[in-house]
Structure formats: structure tokens, C-alpha cells
Design a protein around this motif. Structure first.
Motif, PDB file in Angstrom:
ATOM      1  N   VAL A  71       0.846  -1.190   0.000  1.00  0.00           N
ATOM      2  CA  VAL A  71       0.000   0.000   0.000  1.00  0.00           C
ATOM      3  C   VAL A  71       0.884   1.244   0.000  1.00  0.00           C
ATOM      4  CG1 VAL A  71      -1.780   1.306   1.234  1.00  0.00           C
ATOM      5  CG2 VAL A  71      -1.820  -1.204   1.280  1.00  0.00           C
ATOM      6  N   VAL A  72       0.607   2.140  -0.931  1.00  0.00           N
ATOM      7  CA  VAL A  72       1.251   3.440  -0.964  1.00  0.00           C
ATOM      8  C   VAL A  72       0.282   4.406  -0.302  1.00  0.00           C
ATOM      9  CG1 VAL A  72       2.205   5.271  -2.399  1.00  0.00           C
ATOM     10  CG2 VAL A  72       2.523   2.869  -3.060  1.00  0.00           C
ATOM     11  N   LEU A  73       0.704   4.963   0.818  1.00  0.00           N
ATOM     12  CA  LEU A  73      -0.118   5.864   1.615  1.00  0.00           C
ATOM     13  C   LEU A  73       0.460   7.263   1.472  1.00  0.00           C
ATOM     14  CD1 LEU A  73      -2.481   5.641   3.708  1.00  0.00           C
ATOM     15  CD2 LEU A  73      -0.730   5.498   5.463  1.00  0.00           C
ATOM     16  N   ASN A  74      -0.338   8.172   0.897  1.00  0.00           N
ATOM     17  CA  ASN A  74       0.155   9.522   0.640  1.00  0.00           C
ATOM     18  C   ASN A  74      -0.654  10.541   1.425  1.00  0.00           C
ATOM     19  OD1 ASN A  74      -0.358  12.120  -1.402  1.00  0.00           O
ATOM     20  ND2 ASN A  74       1.780  11.509  -1.168  1.00  0.00           N
ATOM     21  N   PHE A  75       0.035  11.362   2.228  1.00  0.00           N
ATOM     22  CA  PHE A  75      -0.578  12.436   3.010  1.00  0.00           C
ATOM     23  C   PHE A  75      -0.504  13.718   2.186  1.00  0.00           C
ATOM     24  CE2 PHE A  75       0.802   9.271   5.988  1.00  0.00           C
ATOM     25  CZ  PHE A  75      -0.189   9.239   6.957  1.00  0.00           C
ATOM     26  N   TRP A  76      -1.641  14.397   2.017  1.00  0.00           N
ATOM     27  CA  TRP A  76      -1.696  15.567   1.157  1.00  0.00           C
ATOM     28  C   TRP A  76      -2.788  16.524   1.628  1.00  0.00           C
ATOM     29  CZ3 TRP A  76      -6.155  16.713  -1.629  1.00  0.00           C
ATOM     30  CH2 TRP A  76      -7.130  15.710  -1.659  1.00  0.00           C
ATOM     31  N   ALA A  77      -2.820  17.697   1.026  1.00  0.00           N
ATOM     32  CA  ALA A  77      -3.893  18.667   1.237  1.00  0.00           C
ATOM     33  C   ALA A  77      -4.025  19.501  -0.030  1.00  0.00           C
ATOM     34  CB  ALA A  77      -3.593  19.579   2.429  1.00  0.00           C
ATOM     35  N   SER A  78      -5.231  19.951  -0.316  1.00  0.00           N
ATOM     36  CA  SER A  78      -5.467  20.713  -1.543  1.00  0.00           C
ATOM     37  C   SER A  78      -4.733  22.047  -1.553  1.00  0.00           C
ATOM     38  CB  SER A  78      -6.966  20.946  -1.737  1.00  0.00           C
ATOM     39  OG  SER A  78      -7.484  21.765  -0.705  1.00  0.00           O
ATOM     40  N   PRO A 151       3.742  17.178   1.585  1.00  0.00           N
ATOM     41  CA  PRO A 151       3.337  15.815   1.349  1.00  0.00           C
ATOM     42  C   PRO A 151       4.329  14.822   1.960  1.00  0.00           C
ATOM     43  CG  PRO A 151       4.368  16.692  -0.629  1.00  0.00           C
ATOM     44  CD  PRO A 151       4.285  17.822   0.363  1.00  0.00           C
ATOM     45  N   SER A 152       3.799  13.685   2.328  1.00  0.00           N
ATOM     46  CA  SER A 152       4.604  12.555   2.793  1.00  0.00           C
ATOM     47  C   SER A 152       4.019  11.297   2.181  1.00  0.00           C
ATOM     48  CB  SER A 152       4.573  12.419   4.312  1.00  0.00           C
ATOM     49  OG  SER A 152       5.252  13.468   4.932  1.00  0.00           O
ATOM     50  N   THR A 153       4.884  10.352   1.895  1.00  0.00           N
ATOM     51  CA  THR A 153       4.445   9.100   1.293  1.00  0.00           C
ATOM     52  C   THR A 153       5.083   7.945   2.047  1.00  0.00           C
ATOM     53  OG1 THR A 153       4.266  10.174  -0.862  1.00  0.00           O
ATOM     54  CG2 THR A 153       4.335   7.763  -0.854  1.00  0.00           C
ATOM     55  N   LEU A 154       4.254   6.970   2.400  1.00  0.00           N
ATOM     56  CA  LEU A 154       4.724   5.745   3.028  1.00  0.00           C
ATOM     57  C   LEU A 154       4.416   4.577   2.109  1.00  0.00           C
ATOM     58  CD1 LEU A 154       3.377   6.191   6.677  1.00  0.00           C
ATOM     59  CD2 LEU A 154       5.715   6.555   5.868  1.00  0.00           C
ATOM     60  N   ILE A 155       5.285   3.584   2.122  1.00  0.00           N
ATOM     61  CA  ILE A 155       5.007   2.333   1.426  1.00  0.00           C
ATOM     62  C   ILE A 155       4.936   1.257   2.495  1.00  0.00           C
ATOM     63  CG2 ILE A 155       5.762   0.656  -0.295  1.00  0.00           C
ATOM     64  CD1 ILE A 155       7.197   2.960  -1.731  1.00  0.00           C
ATOM     65  N   ILE A 156       3.765   0.624   2.565  1.00  0.00           N
ATOM     66  CA  ILE A 156       3.507  -0.435   3.543  1.00  0.00           C
ATOM     67  C   ILE A 156       3.691  -1.767   2.811  1.00  0.00           C
ATOM     68  CG2 ILE A 156       1.834  -1.341   5.217  1.00  0.00           C
ATOM     69  CD1 ILE A 156       2.507   1.692   5.607  1.00  0.00           C
ATOM     70  N   ASP A 157       4.501  -2.662   3.378  1.00  0.00           N
ATOM     71  CA  ASP A 157       4.747  -3.937   2.701  1.00  0.00           C
ATOM     72  C   ASP A 157       3.575  -4.909   2.882  1.00  0.00           C
ATOM     73  OD1 ASP A 157       5.109  -5.163   5.230  1.00  0.00           O
ATOM     74  OD2 ASP A 157       7.289  -5.210   5.056  1.00  0.00           O
ATOM     75  N   LYS A 158       3.677  -6.082   2.255  1.00  0.00           N
ATOM     76  CA  LYS A 158       2.605  -7.080   2.281  1.00  0.00           C
ATOM     77  C   LYS A 158       2.317  -7.590   3.685  1.00  0.00           C
ATOM     78  CE  LYS A 158       4.059  -8.620  -2.236  1.00  0.00           C
ATOM     79  NZ  LYS A 158       4.814  -9.654  -2.960  1.00  0.00           N
TER      80      LYS A 158
END
Length: 185
Positions: A71-78, A151-158
Motif C-alpha cells: 500500500v502506498v499511503l500519501n498524506f496531502w492537502a489541496s 506531502p509525505s508518502t509511506l510504502i507499507i509492505d505485504k
């Protein structure tokens, strides 16, 4: 001139929000990041917290719903300039990795829902976005992602562990390379 320099620093390095959810000129409560992916060795990976909540479109989403997938989890705001700049990169990588065991989930942080929905209508990312106006999802990742780092992005493994993170806007090549590496492990 000082105001312009401070605003430029926020736009280049990251975004921060006041209590109302909008950045203030000269706001320095952000964490600088260049978007480079930091990959964690398997022995160093921590379990991702269980997160769930309402999505921008009125549905529900959770990390648990993606169990067994990357899962690629991306934190953002408009209202975040670097978030807007990286949106096409996320959309493209999401489209290219869809169906290969990789799923994307956005987290709209400290934003107005109407503004976030307008952003999503424009970008048409093709993946769900949790609406995290109070910042609870971001706080669940405290220690991995500073709450003001967007922005920040996390990659969660299986296995549900945090395999990689990027503070700041990601590049296509870095995100694609890291997602592929985590997926193929």
C-alpha cells in the motif's frame, strides 16, 4: 522580501497548517523533505498502525482492507503546492502498478472537504482518499511521519509494515523503483 522567502520555503520544502487547516504566510511548522525514498531493512520495519475512516466521497476505507498487498499511503492537502505538483506522479504510478499487488490510499490532511473534493475531481487519481481533517490518521504515524510533514508518502509492505517513506514531493522514478522493490520482496 522576508515574507516571499518564507512562502517560497514552504512551497519548496513542504506544507504546514494552522488550526483552521490553511497555511499562514511565514508558517514555519513544516518538516523539510526532498521527496527521496528512505527504504527500511526488513528487520527495522515497524507495523503500520490500524487506520480507518471516512473517504472524501462518503465511503469508508482502512489499511486492513488492503491486507497482503503493498500500500502506498500519501498524506496531502489541496492547499499544499508540493502536494499538487506530485499528484500526477502518484496517479501515474498507481495506474501502472494497479493489478500487480499494489494499492494506493490518499490521506487528505487538515483540509476543507469541498476543496479536497474539487482537487480530486481535477486530478482524478483513481484511488480512495481518507478525509482526515482533524489529523488523527497522521498522528497515528507519529514517529514515522512528523504530523506537519506534507506531502509525505509511506510504502507499507505485504506484511503490514512500513517499508519506506518520503518526506516531500516524490519523483516518478524514485516512487516506481521503491514500490517495485517492496512489491517484489
Amino acid at each position: 522580501m522576508r515574507v516571499a522567502a518564507a512562502l517560497l520555503a514552504v512551497l519548496v520544502a513542504g506544507c504546514a497548517a494552522n488550526q483552521g487547516g490553511q497555511p499562514e504566510v511565514g508558517d514555519t511548522r513544516f518538516v523539510a523533505g526532498d521527496g527521496t525514498m528512505q527504504v527500511f531493512e526488513a528487520s527495522e520495519r515497524r507495523a503500520a498502525p490500524a487506520i480507518e475512516g471516512p473517504t472524501l466521497d462518503g465511503g469508508e476505507a482502512s489499511l486492513a482492507a488492503h491486507k497482503g498487498k503493498v500500500v502506498v499511503l500519501n498524506f496531502w492537502a489541496s492547499w499544499c503546492g508540493p502536494c499538487r505538483a506530485e499528484a500526477p506522479v502518484l496517479k501515474e504510478v498507481a495506474a501502472k502498478t494497479k493489478g500487480s499487488g499494489v494499492e494506493f490510499l490518499g490521506v487528505d490532511f487538515k483540509d476543507r472537504q469541498a476543496d479536497a473534493l474539487a482537487f480530486e475531481r481535477t486530478e482524478q487519481t483513481g484511488y480512495p482518499h481518507l478525509f482526515d481533517q482533524p489529523g488523527k490518521v497522521a498522528l497515528a504515524f507519529q514517529g514515522t511521519v512528523p504530523p506537519a510533514a506534507i506531502p509525505s508518502t509511506l510504502i507499507i509492505d505485504k506484511q503490514g509494515r512500513i517499508a519506506a517513506r518520503a518526506l516531500g514531493a516524490v519523483t516518478y522514478s524514485d516512487l516506481m523503483r521503491t514500490v517495485t522493490k517492496v512489491r517484489d520482496q
